[in-house]
Write an enzyme that holds these catalytic residues in place. Structure first.
Site, PDB file in Angstrom:
ATOM      1  N   GLU A  28       6.888  -7.536  27.270  1.00 52.28           N
ATOM      2  CA  GLU A  28       7.794  -8.167  27.869  1.00 52.28           C
ATOM      3  C   GLU A  28       7.830  -7.730  29.526  1.00 52.28           C
ATOM      4  OE1 GLU A  28       9.152 -11.170  28.308  1.00 52.28           O
ATOM      5  OE2 GLU A  28       8.208 -11.295  26.256  1.00 52.28           O
TER       6      GLU A  28
HETATM    7  C1  LIG Z   1       3.283  -5.337  19.501  1.00 57.00           C
HETATM    8  C2  LIG Z   1       3.197  -6.182  20.810  1.00 57.00           C
HETATM    9  C3  LIG Z   1       3.732  -7.228  20.862  1.00 57.00           C
HETATM   10  C4  LIG Z   1       3.399  -8.143  21.955  1.00 57.00           C
HETATM   11  N1  LIG Z   1       3.998  -9.504  21.984  1.00 57.00           N
HETATM   12  C5  LIG Z   1       3.534 -10.180  23.129  1.00 57.00           C
HETATM   13  C6  LIG Z   1       3.832 -11.796  22.932  1.00 57.00           C
HETATM   14  O1  LIG Z   1       4.447 -12.106  21.934  1.00 57.00           O
HETATM   15  N2  LIG Z   1       3.069 -12.596  23.997  1.00 57.00           N
HETATM   16  C7  LIG Z   1       2.409 -11.949  25.342  1.00 57.00           C
HETATM   17  O2  LIG Z   1       2.241 -12.856  25.684  1.00 57.00           O
HETATM   18  N3  LIG Z   1       2.173 -10.687  25.008  1.00 57.00           N
HETATM   19  C8  LIG Z   1       2.516  -9.865  24.076  1.00 57.00           C
HETATM   20  N4  LIG Z   1       2.542  -8.650  24.073  1.00 57.00           N
HETATM   21  C9  LIG Z   1       1.985  -7.852  25.151  1.00 57.00           C
HETATM   22  C10 LIG Z   1       2.725  -6.909  26.378  1.00 57.00           C
HETATM   23  O3  LIG Z   1       3.701  -7.781  26.906  1.00 57.00           O
HETATM   24  C11 LIG Z   1       1.603  -6.558  27.128  1.00 57.00           C
HETATM   25  O4  LIG Z   1       0.885  -5.285  26.370  1.00 57.00           O
HETATM   26  C12 LIG Z   1       2.318  -5.844  28.427  1.00 57.00           C
HETATM   27  O5  LIG Z   1       3.020  -6.836  29.178  1.00 57.00           O
HETATM   28  C13 LIG Z   1       1.557  -4.806  29.001  1.00 57.00           C
HETATM   29  O6  LIG Z   1       0.172  -5.546  29.434  1.00 57.00           O
HETATM   30  P1  LIG Z   1      -1.020  -4.677  29.103  1.00 57.00           P
HETATM   31  O7  LIG Z   1      -1.133  -4.298  27.703  1.00 57.00           O
HETATM   32  O8  LIG Z   1      -2.248  -5.602  29.547  1.00 57.00           O
HETATM   33  O9  LIG Z   1      -1.005  -3.563  29.993  1.00 57.00           O
HETATM   34  P2  LIG Z   1      -1.947  -3.495  31.667  1.00 57.00           P
HETATM   35  O10 LIG Z   1      -1.410  -4.672  32.274  1.00 57.00           O
HETATM   36  O11 LIG Z   1      -2.904  -2.976  31.882  1.00 57.00           O
HETATM   37  O12 LIG Z   1      -1.097  -2.305  32.345  1.00 57.00           O
HETATM   38  C14 LIG Z   1      -1.035  -1.061  31.625  1.00 57.00           C
HETATM   39  C15 LIG Z   1      -0.096  -0.061  32.298  1.00 57.00           C
HETATM   40  O13 LIG Z   1      -0.083   0.027  33.665  1.00 57.00           O
HETATM   41  C16 LIG Z   1       1.018   0.313  34.309  1.00 57.00           C
HETATM   42  N5  LIG Z   1       1.020  -0.807  35.397  1.00 57.00           N
HETATM   43  C17 LIG Z   1       0.525  -2.114  35.353  1.00 57.00           C
HETATM   44  N6  LIG Z   1       0.731  -2.674  36.488  1.00 57.00           N
HETATM   45  C18 LIG Z   1       1.485  -1.868  37.222  1.00 57.00           C
HETATM   46  C19 LIG Z   1       1.983  -1.783  38.752  1.00 57.00           C
HETATM   47  N7  LIG Z   1       1.973  -3.213  39.333  1.00 57.00           N
HETATM   48  N8  LIG Z   1       2.593  -0.986  39.040  1.00 57.00           N
HETATM   49  C20 LIG Z   1       2.925   0.127  38.491  1.00 57.00           C
HETATM   50  N9  LIG Z   1       2.327   0.231  36.819  1.00 57.00           N
HETATM   51  C21 LIG Z   1       1.965  -0.736  36.466  1.00 57.00           C
HETATM   52  C22 LIG Z   1       2.110  -0.005  33.340  1.00 57.00           C
HETATM   53  O14 LIG Z   1       2.702   1.313  33.163  1.00 57.00           O
HETATM   54  C23 LIG Z   1       1.415  -0.390  32.060  1.00 57.00           C
HETATM   55  O15 LIG Z   1       2.000  -0.039  30.656  1.00 57.00           O
HETATM   56  C24 LIG Z   1       2.723  -7.551  23.042  1.00 57.00           C
HETATM   57  C25 LIG Z   1       2.153  -6.234  23.028  1.00 57.00           C
HETATM   58  C26 LIG Z   1       2.613  -5.561  21.885  1.00 57.00           C
HETATM   59  C27 LIG Z   1       1.665  -4.239  21.867  1.00 57.00           C
END
Ligand SMILES: Cc1cc2nc3c(=O)[nH]c(=O)nc-3n(C[C@H](O)[C@H](O)[C@H](O)COP(=O)(O)OP(=O)(O)OC[C@H]3O[C@@H](n4cnc5c(N)ncnc54)[C@H](O)[C@@H]3O)c2cc1C
Length: 613
Positions: A458
């Site tokens: 989220e």
């Molecule tokens: C168990 C699980 C359940 C999930 N359920 C859902 C679901 O039901 N529906 C859905 O759509 N998604 C879901 N997700 C996805 C989840 O919402 C995303 O993993 C999360 O939003 C982060 O996106 P990403 O993994 O692509 O990380 P990235 O976008 O690659 O980001 C990596 C890290 O970079 C940092 N970061 C990124 N952007 C910035 C910024 N602008 N400024 C500072 N720091 C930044 C943050 O610390 C972040 O943790 C789920 C994930 C998991 C693991």
């Protein structure tokens, strides 16, 4: 095996003694919230969650979900528990009566959601996400979807998901590649891959309604590299006709389910959409028109998606509170029984070979931290849910606007602060068990593993902090933060009594620092946006500590008033004062170091060349 006792008395204290909901019968649904009714709902929900869901928490974690021959299987007992959950109506408490729900206000549905998540977070996510999905469908769907699809989800016959994340982007959704192409009959064909979809596939229900965001390509089949063509779609696993009949399998298949750290009983699916039939939600996109900056937009229905995401962010904040509560309860029970060492001030149980662990100051520090994380977080969640009630149904526009502003401001705060606290509380509670916390039998390490995802999904907590400083603070010339600071300052000025003084001093110091940091951010974040980014996480934490500190001061006032009447359950109110004191003595002082960190600016973080990391 861990245990869980629903904190019904604490909910009642917040609702009736702190927020005094009986004085707000003008708010929608509050007319029926007398003590007896509220008690019955909370007791009934607590009993169900702790007796039906909680016993499946550890076994669900051990067994996990399985994907075999194209079918996802939830752990033993989940299907029956889901059926019982829906039959009892816990999945639709807040749904308007015209759609088959109980029409209870959000202030009660939050409480029930917390108890569900404390009992079994992985289970509670299936109906939790379904509620976010059907609410979006009720808000943005065509009449036939509301009548035939949303109602099936409300009944629990079908579940729902939120599909945003793709393999290469979760935060930066501008990069998404999933596309939806309009067909002559007005439907779309949606193709792309969504990953990490919670409850994305399972065996609990016959059908799953995916709420998906995708881009509409231009006339040349190209998709934009920004959010301008993103739209919101309904994509059922099995097709649904406009009279609600379930048809053939749609073009959406499960690629796999993730092996992951926690919430193992919630299937996290990779979903492949291959020309899946999709229905666009919300108003028809306007023909592309260039705006002043030369950009075009044909995005529509995003209001529904943002509504769904906001509901989910509040829900995740409540998950943070929930895990703090259950982890705390188990740690206390252990610390009272485990014999270890002698109290520093002399034996407290001289008849035994050692004193119970709870005699040690550092153990008490961990317990009180977890306890205040749970009770303080619960106060924040309950206050926000009250504000949402005011925002949607108070008589005056001014009241509605003021409450809506503050609830909106506090949404990233509850999401990030309460999930950070929830994880830290679970970790502290595990520490109370020593090495026995690290091994699986006691269930404490599961709380830590389950709590960890709340900080990431989220919207990662760092991104919540950016939302707070980058969007929420400055909106409408800072109307929301100034209104909140005024509420806290007015409370500080009004509460001059001797008994409450020791709690008001630290609160005043904290809110002064928060206002000072806000001004620093306004001045230095404008000059250099990296200053805002570098300060954001510390600023959000400070915001959480002070806002929850304000609520601890209000709880203090309510508890002192109760104690003055010499109640039979005086111990409950006395414990509240001890917890409030802990917050003021041991959490509020963090605002001083946070203030220093905020004002250090971005230079030190940004100077090292990436190659030198
Ligand atoms: C168990 C699980 C359940 C999930 N359920 C859902 C679901 O039901 N529906 C859905 O759509 N998604 C879901 N997700 C996805 C989840 O919402 C995303 O993993 C999360 O939003 C982060 O996106 P990403 O993994 O692509 O990380 P990235 O976008 O690659 O980001 C990596 C890290 O970079 C940092 N970061 C990124 N952007 C910035 C910024 N602008 N400024 C500072 N720091 C930044 C943050 O610390 C972040 O943790 C789920 C994930 C998991 C693991």
């Amino acid at each position: 095996m861990p245990s869980y006792t629903p904190p019904v008395a604490d909910f009642e204290f917040l609702l009736f003694d702190v927020l005094e909901i009986e004085k707000h019968t003008d708010l929608r649904g509050y007319g029926d919230l007398d003590r007896a009714t509220v008690h019955d709902v909370l007791e009934g929900a607590g009993k169900f969650m702790s007796q039906v869901l909680q016993p499946l928490n550890q076994s669900g974690d051990e067994e996990g979900c399985h994907y075999e021959n194209g079918v996802v299987r939830t752990p033993k007992g989940f299907k029956e528990a889901y059926k019982a959950y829906c039959e009892a109506g816990w999945n639709r408490l807040g749904v308007p009566e015209q759609f088959g729900g109980a029409g209870l206000p959000i202030i009660l549905t939050f409480a029930v959601a917390e108890m569900g998540s404390s009992s079994n977070q992985a289970f509670a996510m299936y109906p939790g996400l379904t509620a976010a999905a059907y609410s979006a469908l009720l808000a943005t769907g065509a009449p036939w979807m509301r009548e035939h699809v949303a109602t099936k989800m409300i009944a629990g016959d079908w579940t729902g998901t939120m599909c945003l994340t793709e393999p290469h982007c979760g935060t930066d959704l501008r990069l998404m590649k999933t596309k939806a192409v309009e067909q002559p009959d007005g439907t779309y064909r949606l193709s792309g891959t969504k990953i990490f979809i919670s409850g994305g596939d399972h065996d609990l229900t016959d059908n799953i309604i995916h709420m998906v965001i995708a881009k509409i390509p231009d006339e040349n089949g190209k998709i934009a590299d920004d959010l301008s063509t993103v739209n919101f779609f309904m994509v059922p696993k099995f097709l649904v006709s406009e009279d609600g009949k379930m048809g053939a399998r749609n073009g959406v298949s499960t690629g796999s389910i993730e092996k992951k750290m926690g919430i193992k009983a919630n299937a996290t699916a990779v979903l492949n959409f291959d020309e899946a039939v999709a229905w666009r939600l919300g108003p028809k996109p306007q023909p592309k028109a260039a705006s002043a900056d030369g950009k075009t937009s044909s995005s529509a229905g995003m209001k529904g998606m943002f509504g769904m995401m906001n509901a989910a962010r509040l829900g995740v904040g409540v998950q943070g509170v929930a895990v703090a509560e259950v982890a705390y309860q188990n740690a206390v029970a252990y610390a009272k029984e485990r014999l270890v060492g002698r109290a520093l001030t002399g034996a407290k149980a001289p008849d035994k070979p050692a004193d119970p662990e709870i005699v040690h100051p550092d153990v008490r520090r961990m317990l009180l931290f977890a306890r205040t994380a749970a009770e303080g977080g619960r106060a924040l969640a309950t206050w926000i849910s009250f504000l949402l009630g005011v925002a949607s149904s108070a008589r005056s526009e001014a009241e509605r606007q003021a409450a809506g502003d503050i609830a909106d401001l506090l949404t990233p705060v509850i999401k990030a602060f309460c999930t950070d606290m929830g994880f830290d509380a679970a970790n502290a509670a595990m520490q109370v068990f020593g090495g026995h916390g690290y091994i699986r039998d006691h269930g404490m390490e599961q709380f830590v593993r389950d709590a960890r995802i709340n900080q990431t999904y989220e919207g990662a907590n760092g991104v919540q902090a950016l939302d707070l400083v980058g969007r929420k603070l400055g909106r409408n010339a800072g109307r929301a933060p100034f209104a909140l600071f005024k509420i806290i300052n007015d409370f500080v000025s009004a509460e001059t009594g001797e008994a409450i003084k020791p709690f008001i001093g630290p609160l005043k110091a904290g809110v002064d620092r928060l206002q000072d940091a806000t001004i620093w951010l306004a001045q230095n974040g404008m000059k250099n946006p990296d200053n805002a980014g570098a300060a954001s996480v510390d600023y959000l934490r400070m915001f959480g500590i002070v806002t929850v500190g304000f609520l601890w001061a209000r709880m203090t006032k309510a508890a002192q008033a109760k104690l003055a009447a010499k109640p039979a359950n005086a111990a409950f109110y006395e414990a509240k004062l001890v917890s409030a004191r802990f917050w003021m003595e041991r959490m509020m002082p963090d605002t001083a170091s946070l203030s220093e960190r905020i004002k250090a600016g971005a230079d030190g973080l940004m100077m090292l060349d990436a190659a030198n990391f």
